[in-house]
Design an enzyme around this catalytic site. Structure first.
Site, PDB file in Angstrom:
ATOM      1  N   GLU A 183       8.214   7.712-115.343  1.00 12.72           N
ATOM      2  CA  GLU A 183       8.730   8.560-116.420  1.00 12.72           C
ATOM      3  C   GLU A 183       9.728   7.798-117.281  1.00 12.72           C
ATOM      4  OE1 GLU A 183       8.336  12.899-114.258  1.00 12.72           O
ATOM      5  OE2 GLU A 183       9.735  11.440-113.428  1.00 12.72           O
TER       6      GLU A 183
ATOM      7  N   GLU B 120       5.302  12.356-106.811  1.00 18.70           N
ATOM      8  CA  GLU B 120       6.271  13.376-106.385  1.00 18.70           C
ATOM      9  C   GLU B 120       5.664  14.424-105.452  1.00 18.70           C
ATOM     10  OE1 GLU B 120       8.235  11.917-110.246  1.00 18.70           O
ATOM     11  OE2 GLU B 120       6.231  12.022-109.359  1.00 18.70           O
TER      12      GLU B 120
END
Length: 254
Positions: free
Chosen positions: A108, A128
């Protein structure tokens, strides 16, 4: 600036290095504050034209520091997002130089850069879900705008990694280079950008960053509102004059 982030300046380029190699440059609060401070320096220093974001120790960033997370610490900066960057767009170009892993928050962070150079053995992913978490720092909302949404869906729901070659095929990164040379390649790209008119570069970046939200009916008006001042700038006159005189331009950014 925290020791977790190091900066050097070379020929109008600021190199921002994540410096937690023993933790695979996992982001804690201090690292987030260091990145935010370095981006502030890029934005405020008129002598700086381009930023490069990279990591020490042969890796880019492995994501959030989970040990810090379980103690209640989060690497978020209000108004800036994860690691001081994922919810903020600098006015000046930012290039990511990726060696090793760009995973979870590290991916990210990477996709918050304007351009990406990656080593041929680099790995990318948003794993995640494998830890019961979600890629909420941009993996779920920014990644589907940069690659095909179905591919982004697969990455988000499986948590699987992809290679630099696959990331290049998907249009996620600009160039794949031999392992250990990502930073040098990023410097070469930065030098090519820094040689251009800084006002023209900034306004061009702004249009490309914002145009995705514009309708076909309004896109040229919105573009022209941003770029027309470039054509009447001192830099535009200098660029044309330097071309006629067969010399390098002396940019002022005005």
């Amino acid at each position: 600036m925290a020791d977790e982030v190091l900066t050097t300046i070379e020929d109008g380029v600021i190199i921002i290095t994540l410096n937690r190699p023993k933790a695979k440059n996992a982001a804690n609060k201090a690292l987030a504050e260091g990145i935010a401070a370095a981006i502030d320096e890029l934005e405020s220093n008129d002598d700086l034209r381009v930023g490069i974001l990279t990591g020490a120790g042969g890796t880019f960033c492995s994501g959030m520091d989970l040990k810090a997370f379980v103690t209640g610490e989060t690497p978020n900066i209000p108004g800036r997002g994860f690691a001081g960057l994922t919810e903020y767009t600098p006015n000046k170009p930012l290039i990511g130089a990726v060696e090793g892993y760009a995973l979870a928050g590290g991916l990210e962070l990477a996709i918050s850069c304007d351009m990406l150079i990656a080593a041929d053995d680099a790995k990318f992913g948003i794993p995640e879900v494998k830890r019961g978490l979600a890629a909420a720092a941009g993996g779920l909302v920014k990644l589907p705008r940069q690659i095909a949404p179905r591919i982004a869906m697969e990455l988000a729901l499986t948590g699987d990694f992809i290679s630099a070659q696959r990331a290049a095929e998907l249009g996620l990164i600009n160039h794949v280079v031999p392992s250990g040379t990502a930073l040098e390649a990023a410097k070469e790209l930065a030098a090519r950008i820094a040689a251009n008119g800084p006002l023209a570069v900034a306004k061009s970046k702004q249009v490309i960053a914002e145009q995705g939200d514009w309708s076909s009916d309004e896109m040229f008006k919105k573009q022209n509102d941003i770029v027309m001042p470039v054509f009447s700038s001192a830099d535009a006159i200098e660029g044309a004059t330097a071309f006629a005189e067969k010399r390098a331009p002396n940019w002022t950014g005005k």
